[in-house]
Design a protein around this motif. Structure first.
Motif, PDB file in Angstrom:
ATOM      1  N   LEU A   1       0.824  -1.208   0.000  1.00 36.63           N
ATOM      2  CA  LEU A   1       0.000   0.000   0.000  1.00 36.63           C
ATOM      3  C   LEU A   1       0.858   1.259   0.000  1.00 36.63           C
ATOM      4  CD1 LEU A   1      -2.847  -0.940   2.510  1.00 36.63           C
ATOM      5  CD2 LEU A   1      -3.056  -0.652   0.044  1.00 36.63           C
ATOM      6  N   LEU A   2       1.905   1.262   0.798  1.00 37.01           N
ATOM      7  CA  LEU A   2       2.754   2.452   0.900  1.00 37.01           C
ATOM      8  C   LEU A   2       3.617   2.632  -0.348  1.00 37.01           C
ATOM      9  CD1 LEU A   2       3.832   2.183   4.630  1.00 37.01           C
ATOM     10  CD2 LEU A   2       2.383   3.945   3.627  1.00 37.01           C
ATOM     11  N   ILE A   3       4.132   1.532  -0.894  1.00 40.95           N
ATOM     12  CA  ILE A   3       4.973   1.631  -2.088  1.00 40.95           C
ATOM     13  C   ILE A   3       4.167   2.131  -3.282  1.00 40.95           C
ATOM     14  CG2 ILE A   3       6.286   0.261  -3.771  1.00 40.95           C
ATOM     15  CD1 ILE A   3       7.214  -1.470  -1.418  1.00 40.95           C
TER      16      ILE A   3
ATOM     17  N   ASP B   1       2.251   9.430  -3.425  1.00 42.89           N
ATOM     18  CA  ASP B   1       2.614  10.611  -2.635  1.00 42.89           C
ATOM     19  C   ASP B   1       4.077  10.525  -2.250  1.00 42.89           C
ATOM     20  OD1 ASP B   1       0.028  12.064  -2.266  1.00 42.89           O
ATOM     21  OD2 ASP B   1      -0.556  10.152  -1.363  1.00 42.89           O
ATOM     22  N   GLU B   2       4.637  11.680  -1.927  1.00 45.07           N
ATOM     23  CA  GLU B   2       6.054  11.731  -1.588  1.00 45.07           C
ATOM     24  C   GLU B   2       6.300  12.246  -0.174  1.00 45.07           C
ATOM     25  OE1 GLU B   2       7.877  14.125  -4.550  1.00 45.07           O
ATOM     26  OE2 GLU B   2       7.503  12.702  -6.186  1.00 45.07           O
ATOM     27  N   GLY B   3       5.259  12.540   0.557  1.00 46.82           N
ATOM     28  CA  GLY B   3       5.421  13.072   1.898  1.00 46.82           C
ATOM     29  C   GLY B   3       5.896  12.015   2.881  1.00 46.82           C
TER      30      GLY B   3
ATOM     31  N   ILE C   1      10.591   9.319   3.492  1.00 50.22           N
ATOM     32  CA  ILE C   1      11.044   9.426   4.878  1.00 50.22           C
ATOM     33  C   ILE C   1      10.053   8.701   5.783  1.00 50.22           C
ATOM     34  CG2 ILE C   1      11.480  11.016   6.782  1.00 50.22           C
ATOM     35  CD1 ILE C   1      12.292  13.107   4.721  1.00 50.22           C
ATOM     36  N   VAL C   2      10.571   7.800   6.616  1.00 47.32           N
ATOM     37  CA  VAL C   2       9.742   7.066   7.569  1.00 47.32           C
ATOM     38  C   VAL C   2      10.193   7.433   8.981  1.00 47.32           C
ATOM     39  CG1 VAL C   2       8.981   4.808   8.392  1.00 47.32           C
ATOM     40  CG2 VAL C   2       9.403   5.175   5.952  1.00 47.32           C
TER      41      VAL C   2
ATOM     42  N   VAL D   1       1.003  13.801   4.483  1.00 45.54           N
ATOM     43  CA  VAL D   1       1.555  13.035   5.599  1.00 45.54           C
ATOM     44  C   VAL D   1       0.727  11.759   5.732  1.00 45.54           C
ATOM     45  CG1 VAL D   1       2.005  12.995   8.072  1.00 45.54           C
ATOM     46  CG2 VAL D   1       2.312  15.115   6.790  1.00 45.54           C
ATOM     47  N   THR D   2       1.386  10.621   5.668  1.00 44.65           N
ATOM     48  CA  THR D   2       0.710   9.333   5.827  1.00 44.65           C
ATOM     49  C   THR D   2       0.997   8.801   7.222  1.00 44.65           C
ATOM     50  OG1 THR D   2       0.948   8.841   3.474  1.00 44.65           O
ATOM     51  CG2 THR D   2       0.474   6.994   4.943  1.00 44.65           C
TER      52      THR D   2
END
Length: 337
Positions: free
Chosen positions: A5-7, A11-13, A33-34, A102-103
């Motif tokens: 899901l994240l990959i 979005d790039e945030g 960034i994580v 922002v996720t």
């Protein structure tokens, strides 16, 4: 599933990890960034902000050096600390004017619900914790004022013991984002085969029955021959646990529009010359057998699946009686006359 899901998310945030285990599933070359919630490091930072106003209390109680460390003994303190950290990260993101959303990766649904309910309170959350203590201390300090002069006690004033104002401002920003569907999306990711739908539907109803605007659903499992809640207006993705690369389907799902009906909608009607009002509540996953409807204190109370939703009655509905309740598609409809 979290990794896919994240990959595939367009979005790039930054990704904020409140669940605490993203590092175990994301590839080493993940481009965004994580930031994980590091509770011990954050505790030290919070203590640096609280140490000055709390020092008079500590000296009065005989504590010269305190280094608070989790795990906390009181329930709920970890969630409160996680929200303070989330509000701080959101504040930094807004002030940096960076691109991308922002996720936030939340823990499982029931724990996430408790955190979101706290977060929506904003500064009232701090007030509910601090104000009763400060009121008690103000009264106690007044009663001890005579001993204060005799024994030369250093009793701190209540106003000096309030939490930092920046906490209130950040929690207000977080609350504003969560309470405005235009500023936030709530995505529900569930694992379960089609045979587990009686359990999964409870999870689908969990957020809407607590006034949280659900935006998207992803189900990972086997045996799904049709998409559940297909008339909900929510993008619903079904993936299989077969190890195949499904990121193209996930990207398409991310790009599809989410158009759920309003959380609550009041409609007017006429029945034999008499005004009728219908309350339509978005509640995907709820069935007629789950419902219990009551009215008290000018509020409509909907109980279903161990959740309780309160809806203020409009002024024109005062004096009306709920005549019927039914489930129509993904909505509950209650008719008043």
């Amino acid at each position: 599933m979290a990794s896919d899901l994240l990959i595939a998310q367009p979005d790039e945030g930054p990704v904020l990890d409140l669940a605490g285990d993203l590092s175990l599933v994301l590839p080493s070359d993940f481009p965004r960034i994580v930031k994980p919630f590091a509770i011990e490091a954050h505790s030290r930072m919070l203590w640096s902000e609280l140490k000055q106003p709390l020092t008079p209390w500590l000296l009065m109680l005989g504590f010269e050096d305190v280094d608070p460390k989790p795990p906390w003994l009181l329930p709920g303190l970890r969630d409160l600390q996680a929200l303070l950290w989330l509000a701080e990260q959101l504040d930094h993101k807004i002030n940096s004017s960076g691109d991308g959303v922002v996720t936030v990766v939340l823990p499982p649904a029931t724990q996430a619900l408790a955190m979101l309910q706290l977060a929506r309170q904003g500064p009232e959350l701090l007030d509910s914790l601090w104000d009763p203590l400060l009121t008690w201390w103000t009264e106690t300090r007044r009663k001890l004022s005579h001993f204060d002069r005799m024994l030369r006690l250093q009793l701190p004033a209540a106003d000096a013991l309030r939490p930092p104002e920046v906490w209130r401002r950040r929690l207000q920003t977080l609350s504003t984002c969560l309470n405005n569907p235009a500023h936030s999306e709530l995505v529900l990711a569930l694992i379960g085969d089609a045979a587990r739908w009686p359990v999964l539907r409870r999870r689908c109803a969990l957020m809407p029955l607590n006034s949280l605007p659900l935006s998207r659903i992803v189900l990972q499992g086997q045996g799904w021959t049709m998409i559940p809640l297909s008339d909900s207006g929510l993008p619903i993705l079904i993936t299989a646990r077969d190890g195949l690369d499904q990121r193209d389907a996930i990207r398409q799902w991310w790009g599809s529009a989410s158009t759920p009906p309003p959380s609550v909608h009041w409609g007017r009607g006429d029945q034999q010359g008499r005004l009728t009002l219908t309350c339509r509540v978005f509640a995907p996953g709820v069935e007629k057998a789950d419902l219990r409807i009551t009215c008290r204190d000018q509020k409509l109370e909907i109980s279903a699946l161990e959740q309780r939703l309160h809806i203020p009655l409009p002024e024109e509905c005062h004096g009306f009686t709920p005549l019927s309740a039914r489930v129509k598609g993904v909505c509950i409809e209650i008719e008043f006359r």
